[in-house]
Motif scaffolding. Structure first.
Motif, PDB file in Angstrom:
ATOM      1  N   ASN A  98      46.562 107.844  46.369  1.00 50.84           N
ATOM      2  CA  ASN A  98      45.612 106.916  46.981  1.00 50.84           C
ATOM      3  C   ASN A  98      46.055 106.523  48.387  1.00 50.84           C
ATOM      4  O   ASN A  98      45.244 106.457  49.308  1.00 50.84           O
ATOM      5  CB  ASN A  98      45.459 105.679  46.090  1.00 50.84           C
ATOM      6  CG  ASN A  98      44.214 104.893  46.417  1.00 50.84           C
ATOM      7  OD1 ASN A  98      43.227 105.420  46.924  1.00 50.84           O
ATOM      8  ND2 ASN A  98      44.261 103.607  46.132  1.00 50.84           N
ATOM      9  N   GLN A 105      46.628 101.067  43.044  1.00 51.16           N
ATOM     10  CA  GLN A 105      45.919 102.197  42.432  1.00 51.16           C
ATOM     11  C   GLN A 105      44.408 102.028  42.517  1.00 51.16           C
ATOM     12  O   GLN A 105      43.675 103.013  42.551  1.00 51.16           O
ATOM     13  CB  GLN A 105      46.312 102.337  40.966  1.00 51.16           C
ATOM     14  CG  GLN A 105      47.773 102.644  40.758  1.00 51.16           C
ATOM     15  CD  GLN A 105      48.131 102.558  39.296  1.00 51.16           C
ATOM     16  OE1 GLN A 105      47.936 103.509  38.577  1.00 51.16           O
ATOM     17  NE2 GLN A 105      48.601 101.411  38.873  1.00 51.16           N
ATOM     18  N   GLN A 106      43.934 100.782  42.530  1.00 52.79           N
ATOM     19  CA  GLN A 106      42.497 100.491  42.568  1.00 52.79           C
ATOM     20  C   GLN A 106      41.961 100.302  43.981  1.00 52.79           C
ATOM     21  O   GLN A 106      40.757 100.257  44.182  1.00 52.79           O
ATOM     22  CB  GLN A 106      42.199  99.224  41.748  1.00 52.79           C
ATOM     23  CG  GLN A 106      42.755  99.237  40.346  1.00 52.79           C
ATOM     24  CD  GLN A 106      42.331 100.432  39.536  1.00 52.79           C
ATOM     25  OE1 GLN A 106      41.175 100.839  39.591  1.00 52.79           O
ATOM     26  NE2 GLN A 106      43.257 101.017  38.801  1.00 52.79           N
ATOM     27  N   ALA A 150      49.544 108.389  41.121  1.00 54.82           N
ATOM     28  CA  ALA A 150      48.175 107.984  41.465  1.00 54.82           C
ATOM     29  C   ALA A 150      48.179 107.063  42.686  1.00 54.82           C
ATOM     30  O   ALA A 150      47.335 107.197  43.579  1.00 54.82           O
ATOM     31  CB  ALA A 150      47.509 107.294  40.274  1.00 54.82           C
ATOM     32  N   ALA A 151      49.139 106.139  42.743  1.00 49.89           N
ATOM     33  CA  ALA A 151      49.239 105.235  43.893  1.00 49.89           C
ATOM     34  C   ALA A 151      49.569 106.007  45.165  1.00 49.89           C
ATOM     35  O   ALA A 151      48.969 105.771  46.215  1.00 49.89           O
ATOM     36  CB  ALA A 151      50.297 104.166  43.627  1.00 49.89           C
ATOM     37  N   LEU A 211      55.013  99.677  38.947  1.00 50.94           N
ATOM     38  CA  LEU A 211      53.984 100.380  38.190  1.00 50.94           C
ATOM     39  C   LEU A 211      54.578 100.882  36.878  1.00 50.94           C
ATOM     40  O   LEU A 211      55.785 101.082  36.759  1.00 50.94           O
ATOM     41  CB  LEU A 211      53.396 101.520  39.022  1.00 50.94           C
ATOM     42  CG  LEU A 211      52.714 101.069  40.314  1.00 50.94           C
ATOM     43  CD1 LEU A 211      52.254 102.261  41.125  1.00 50.94           C
ATOM     44  CD2 LEU A 211      51.549 100.128  40.027  1.00 50.94           C
ATOM     45  N   GLU A 216      51.354 106.663  37.078  1.00 51.26           N
ATOM     46  CA  GLU A 216      50.758 105.594  37.881  1.00 51.26           C
ATOM     47  C   GLU A 216      51.309 105.611  39.305  1.00 51.26           C
ATOM     48  O   GLU A 216      50.579 105.372  40.265  1.00 51.26           O
ATOM     49  CB  GLU A 216      51.008 104.232  37.230  1.00 51.26           C
ATOM     50  CG  GLU A 216      50.216 104.023  35.964  1.00 51.26           C
ATOM     51  CD  GLU A 216      50.419 102.644  35.350  1.00 51.26           C
ATOM     52  OE1 GLU A 216      50.982 101.752  36.024  1.00 51.26           O
ATOM     53  OE2 GLU A 216      50.002 102.467  34.197  1.00 51.26           O
TER      54      GLU A 216
END
Length: 158
Positions: free
Chosen positions: A88, A56-57, A84-85, A76, A81
């Motif tokens: 990304n 995710q980051q 979001a992954a 996750l 989450e």
């Protein structure tokens, strides 16, 4: 493969098989010890960019021809989450590139205490990518039941 991304290398068993096909490979894992084990295993580290970080980051301006994410996203915390992954990963997939996703099925993941498994993530990926191929993998145990799916980014290079 010009530029590939592997998400979650564990001990590097798949990384070792992937690297001969890649001119460049970025490997990310949230566990520093996993990166260390994989680095010890691989004989040609110069073509690999090793990064300890959460999917995710993960942030880069690079685009990847191939992204492999297998048996990772169910770790996750929740569906948000996972979404979001996925967002990304789709962001860094090159036009016309392929994303290979593998996961235990949803029923198994929920039984193991995870928020979700393969089917919800596949639905998320199908929102922006084109599903090209699907393989069902079943073993002798009820726990050996997963899906492998290859997606293509429909946006063509211009």
């Amino acid at each position: 493969i010009t530029n590939a991304l592997e998400v979650g290398c564990a001990a590097g068993a798949f990384t070792e098989k992937l690297v001969p096909y890649c001119q460049g490979l970025t490997v990310i894992d949230v566990v520093a010890q996993a990166i260390a084990r994989a680095r010890q295993r691989i004989k040609e580290p110069s073509r690999i960019n090793w990064i300890v970080c959460d999917v995710q980051q993960f942030s880069t301006d690079e685009l990847f021809d191939v992204i492999v994410v297998a048996e990772v996203l169910y770790y996750l915390g929740d569906i948000a989450e996972m979404r979001a992954a996925v967002k990304n990963l789709v962001r860094v997939l090159a036009p016309g590139g392929h994303l290979i996703f593998g996961s235990a099925r949803d029923a198994n993941c929920r039984r193991w205490g995870h928020a979700a498994g393969a089917e919800p993530v596949i639905a998320m990926l199908n929102e922006t990518l084109i599903e090209v191929e699907r393989l069902e993998c079943r073993g002798e145990s009820v726990n050996e039941d997963c899906l492998l799916v290859r997606f293509r980014n429909p946006i063509s290079a211009s």
